[in-house]
Design a protein around this motif. Structure first.
Motif, PDB file in Angstrom:
ATOM      1  N   CYS A 163       0.853  -1.181   0.000  1.00  0.00           N
ATOM      2  CA  CYS A 163       0.000   0.000   0.000  1.00  0.00           C
ATOM      3  C   CYS A 163       0.893   1.236   0.000  1.00  0.00           C
ATOM      4  CB  CYS A 163      -0.897  -0.005   1.234  1.00  0.00           C
ATOM      5  SG  CYS A 163      -1.895   1.484   1.414  1.00  0.00           S
ATOM      6  N   PRO A 204      -6.283  -7.730  -2.104  1.00  0.00           N
ATOM      7  CA  PRO A 204      -6.724  -6.362  -2.402  1.00  0.00           C
ATOM      8  C   PRO A 204      -8.172  -6.380  -2.910  1.00  0.00           C
ATOM      9  CG  PRO A 204      -4.623  -6.854  -3.485  1.00  0.00           C
ATOM     10  CD  PRO A 204      -5.143  -8.140  -2.920  1.00  0.00           C
ATOM     11  N   CYS A 258      -5.743  -1.163  -1.986  1.00  0.00           N
ATOM     12  CA  CYS A 258      -5.500  -1.686  -0.642  1.00  0.00           C
ATOM     13  C   CYS A 258      -6.810  -2.084   0.025  1.00  0.00           C
ATOM     14  CB  CYS A 258      -4.778  -0.640   0.200  1.00  0.00           C
ATOM     15  SG  CYS A 258      -4.506  -1.147   1.915  1.00  0.00           S
ATOM     16  N   ARG A 259      -6.816  -3.265   0.569  1.00  0.00           N
ATOM     17  CA  ARG A 259      -8.008  -3.799   1.235  1.00  0.00           C
ATOM     18  C   ARG A 259      -8.316  -3.067   2.536  1.00  0.00           C
ATOM     19  NH1 ARG A 259      -6.874  -6.631   5.546  1.00  0.00           N
ATOM     20  NH2 ARG A 259      -4.696  -7.028   5.941  1.00  0.00           N
ATOM     21  N   VAL A 260      -7.324  -2.353   3.109  1.00  0.00           N
ATOM     22  CA  VAL A 260      -7.518  -1.660   4.382  1.00  0.00           C
ATOM     23  C   VAL A 260      -7.991  -0.230   4.172  1.00  0.00           C
ATOM     24  CG1 VAL A 260      -6.384  -0.894   6.515  1.00  0.00           C
ATOM     25  CG2 VAL A 260      -5.765  -3.104   5.505  1.00  0.00           C
ATOM     26  N   CYS A 261      -7.277   0.522   3.316  1.00  0.00           N
ATOM     27  CA  CYS A 261      -7.564   1.954   3.201  1.00  0.00           C
ATOM     28  C   CYS A 261      -7.984   2.401   1.804  1.00  0.00           C
ATOM     29  CB  CYS A 261      -6.353   2.771   3.650  1.00  0.00           C
ATOM     30  SG  CYS A 261      -4.952   2.691   2.509  1.00  0.00           S
ATOM     31  N   ASN A 311       2.279  -1.200   6.345  1.00  0.00           N
ATOM     32  CA  ASN A 311       1.757  -2.154   7.321  1.00  0.00           C
ATOM     33  C   ASN A 311       0.384  -2.692   6.935  1.00  0.00           C
ATOM     34  OD1 ASN A 311       3.960  -2.142   9.170  1.00  0.00           O
ATOM     35  ND2 ASN A 311       3.324  -0.101   9.790  1.00  0.00           N
ATOM     36  N   HIS A 312      -0.109  -2.323   5.769  1.00  0.00           N
ATOM     37  CA  HIS A 312      -1.369  -2.864   5.255  1.00  0.00           C
ATOM     38  C   HIS A 312      -1.022  -4.007   4.298  1.00  0.00           C
ATOM     39  CE1 HIS A 312      -3.561   1.263   5.749  1.00  0.00           C
ATOM     40  NE2 HIS A 312      -3.267   0.713   6.909  1.00  0.00           N
ATOM     41  N   ILE A 328      -6.095 -11.492   2.790  1.00  0.00           N
ATOM     42  CA  ILE A 328      -5.454 -10.181   2.625  1.00  0.00           C
ATOM     43  C   ILE A 328      -5.461  -9.730   1.168  1.00  0.00           C
ATOM     44  CG2 ILE A 328      -4.053 -10.313   4.718  1.00  0.00           C
ATOM     45  CD1 ILE A 328      -1.674 -11.163   2.994  1.00  0.00           C
ATOM     46  N   ASN A 367      -1.250  -6.799   1.634  1.00  0.00           N
ATOM     47  CA  ASN A 367      -2.111  -7.143   0.507  1.00  0.00           C
ATOM     48  C   ASN A 367      -1.382  -8.196  -0.311  1.00  0.00           C
ATOM     49  OD1 ASN A 367      -4.462  -4.933   0.138  1.00  0.00           O
ATOM     50  ND2 ASN A 367      -2.660  -3.955   1.009  1.00  0.00           N
ATOM     51  N   ASP A 397       0.539   2.994   3.485  1.00  0.00           N
ATOM     52  CA  ASP A 397       1.024   2.378   4.715  1.00  0.00           C
ATOM     53  C   ASP A 397       1.523   0.968   4.408  1.00  0.00           C
ATOM     54  OD1 ASP A 397       1.414   1.195   7.237  1.00  0.00           O
ATOM     55  OD2 ASP A 397      -0.293   2.253   8.112  1.00  0.00           O
TER      56      ASP A 397
END
Length: 163
Positions: A68, A85, A94-97, A73-74, A83, A76, A71
């Motif tokens: 990502c 994407p 990114c799957r997080v943000c 720390n995300h 995890i 993918n 970050d």
């Protein structure tokens, strides 16, 4: 430089009930030096986790990693549902943000991957030599875990060995 930093960190109060090193030691000399330093410092090494993964599978894992841009720390990865994407407006993000994704240049370079694997799978001086060193060290239990299944399955298999 690395081993004194590790020793200092392992002597902090939050490590008194256990600790985990990931990606170190990377070769036999580092393993031997770490083992001696831990012993001299009175710090026990109980387990070494060996995630067993064939070289071709490891290569696929490397080439599927995505970073990502917002970050690192995300995590993918295009091959792991946990995890993976997500798709947004026709592209993977990114799957997080929802940020853009990139790859490390050396994760897509066969020569670089082969060089890293040559070090890792080397049983004379490389990472596998370090694992084999720990297999012969009194008081240390090496826990081999098949790394091919899903993240959850690998975690479960490891936790069963630690129970």
């Amino acid at each position: 430089i690395t081993i004194p930093m590790i020793l200092n960190r392992l002597q902090e109060s939050d490590c008194k009930n256990g600790w985990l090193l990931d990606g170190f030691p990377r070769n036999k000399v580092q393993a031997e030096t770490l083992a001696k330093a831990l012993k001299d410092a009175g710090i026990n090494l109980d387990y070494v986790v060996e995630i067993v993964l064939p070289r071709d599978v490891a290569k696929l894992r490397i080439t599927g990693r995505r970073l990502c841009v917002n970050d690192n720390n995300h995590p993918n990865h295009i091959a792991f549902d946990a995890i993976k994407p997500v798709e947004k407006d026709g592209k993977m993000v990114c799957r997080v943000c929802g940020g853009d994704l990139k790859t490390r240049a050396d994760d897509q370079d066969d020569t670089a991957i082969n060089k890293r694997h040559d070090i890792y799978y080397d049983e004379t001086t490389g990472t596998m030599a370090a694992v084999n060193f720990f297999k012969g060290l009194k008081g240390v239990k090496v826990l081999p875990v098949d790394g091919r299944p899903s993240i959850g399955e690998v975690t479960d298999a490891l936790m069963k060995q630690l129970a």
